[in-house]
Design a protein around this motif. Structure first.
Motif, mmCIF file in Angstrom:
data_model
loop_
_atom_site.group_PDB
_atom_site.id
_atom_site.type_symbol
_atom_site.label_atom_id
_atom_site.label_comp_id
_atom_site.label_asym_id
_atom_site.label_seq_id
_atom_site.Cartn_x
_atom_site.Cartn_y
_atom_site.Cartn_z
ATOM 1 N N UNK A 51 32.989 31.779 36.492
ATOM 2 C CA UNK A 51 32.375 31.549 37.798
ATOM 3 C C UNK A 51 33.093 32.333 38.887
ATOM 4 N N UNK A 52 34.408 32.357 38.836
ATOM 5 C CA UNK A 52 35.187 33.059 39.855
ATOM 6 C C UNK A 52 35.017 34.571 39.735
ATOM 7 N N UNK A 53 34.775 35.058 38.533
ATOM 8 C CA UNK A 53 34.688 36.504 38.305
ATOM 9 C C UNK A 53 33.258 37.011 38.258
ATOM 10 N N UNK A 54 32.294 36.157 38.490
ATOM 11 C CA UNK A 54 30.893 36.572 38.386
ATOM 12 C C UNK A 54 30.624 37.755 39.321
ATOM 13 N N UNK A 55 30.067 38.819 38.769
ATOM 14 C CA UNK A 55 29.717 39.995 39.549
ATOM 15 C C UNK A 55 30.857 40.974 39.774
ATOM 16 N N UNK A 56 32.065 40.647 39.326
ATOM 17 C CA UNK A 56 33.199 41.551 39.491
ATOM 18 C C UNK A 56 33.379 42.356 38.213
ATOM 19 N N UNK A 57 33.668 43.634 38.369
ATOM 20 C CA UNK A 57 33.849 44.495 37.208
ATOM 21 C C UNK A 57 35.258 44.336 36.638
ATOM 22 N N UNK A 58 35.372 44.626 35.367
ATOM 23 C CA UNK A 58 36.676 44.596 34.685
ATOM 24 C C UNK A 58 37.662 45.468 35.464
ATOM 25 N N UNK A 59 38.845 45.007 35.681
ATOM 26 C CA UNK A 59 39.864 45.752 36.411
ATOM 27 C C UNK A 59 39.874 45.473 37.905
ATOM 28 N N UNK A 60 38.820 44.851 38.424
ATOM 29 C CA UNK A 60 38.773 44.527 39.855
ATOM 30 C C UNK A 60 38.798 43.022 40.081
ATOM 31 N N UNK A 61 38.912 42.280 39.018
ATOM 32 C CA UNK A 61 38.870 40.823 39.119
ATOM 33 C C UNK A 61 40.106 40.276 39.816
ATOM 34 N N UNK A 62 39.890 39.252 40.594
ATOM 35 C CA UNK A 62 40.987 38.593 41.291
ATOM 36 C C UNK A 62 41.111 37.168 40.765
ATOM 37 N N UNK A 63 42.149 36.506 41.144
ATOM 38 C CA UNK A 63 42.347 35.130 40.719
ATOM 39 C C UNK A 63 41.657 34.153 41.653
ATOM 40 N N UNK A 64 41.918 32.890 41.434
ATOM 41 C CA UNK A 64 41.387 31.838 42.284
ATOM 42 C C UNK A 64 42.399 31.561 43.389
ATOM 43 N N UNK A 65 41.990 31.634 44.661
ATOM 44 C CA UNK A 65 42.934 31.340 45.739
ATOM 45 C C UNK A 65 43.417 29.886 45.655
ATOM 46 N N UNK A 66 44.725 29.710 45.703
ATOM 47 C CA UNK A 66 45.329 28.379 45.602
ATOM 48 C C UNK A 66 46.260 28.183 46.793
ATOM 49 N N UNK A 67 46.114 27.032 47.447
ATOM 50 C CA UNK A 67 47.004 26.680 48.554
ATOM 51 C C UNK A 67 48.038 25.689 48.021
ATOM 52 N N UNK A 68 49.293 25.975 48.278
ATOM 53 C CA UNK A 68 50.394 25.152 47.769
ATOM 54 C C UNK A 68 51.248 24.691 48.950
#
Length: 106
Positions: free
Chosen positions: A48-65
């Motif tokens: 779901x987080x990577x939907x529409x992103x190409x391999x190599x351009x994927x980012x992680x899920x932003x997390x607030x700590x």
């Protein structure tokens, strides 16, 4: 408040009846997302987080700590030991847990 029409059914009675029958908006939402949606709280939402992103351009899920030092009991600088109580808060958005409010009584 009683409903018009002469019966003594109150708004609270209707809410209680919906809750008992499982037709209230909150129960329906839980059923649709958690039970019927095959939601797995142990699986990361990468697809779901990577939907529409190409391999190599994927980012992680932003997390607030956040870490709040509530109480420090002792600090031992000789034997690097710290005894304390901390409050930790971790927050992120899981796109699998989204819905249209108008479909569930706003």
């Amino acid at each position: 408040a009683t409903s018009s029409g002469g019966d003594n059914t109150t708004e609270l009675d209707l809410i209680v009846e919906e809750a008992k029958s499982g037709t209230d908006p909150a129960t329906l939402l839980r059923k649709d997302i958690i039970k019927n949606g095959n939601y797995d709280r142990h699986a990361y939402p990468w697809d779901y987080a990577w939907y529409g992103q190409e391999e190599g351009t994927r980012t992680g899920t932003p997390v607030e700590f956040q870490l709040n030092f509530h109480r420090v009991f002792s600090v031992d600088i000789i034997n690097p030991v710290l005894d304390m109580i901390v409050w930790m808060r971790i927050e992120w958005s899981d796109p699998r847990l989204t819905w249209k409010p108008e479909e569930y009584g706003n």
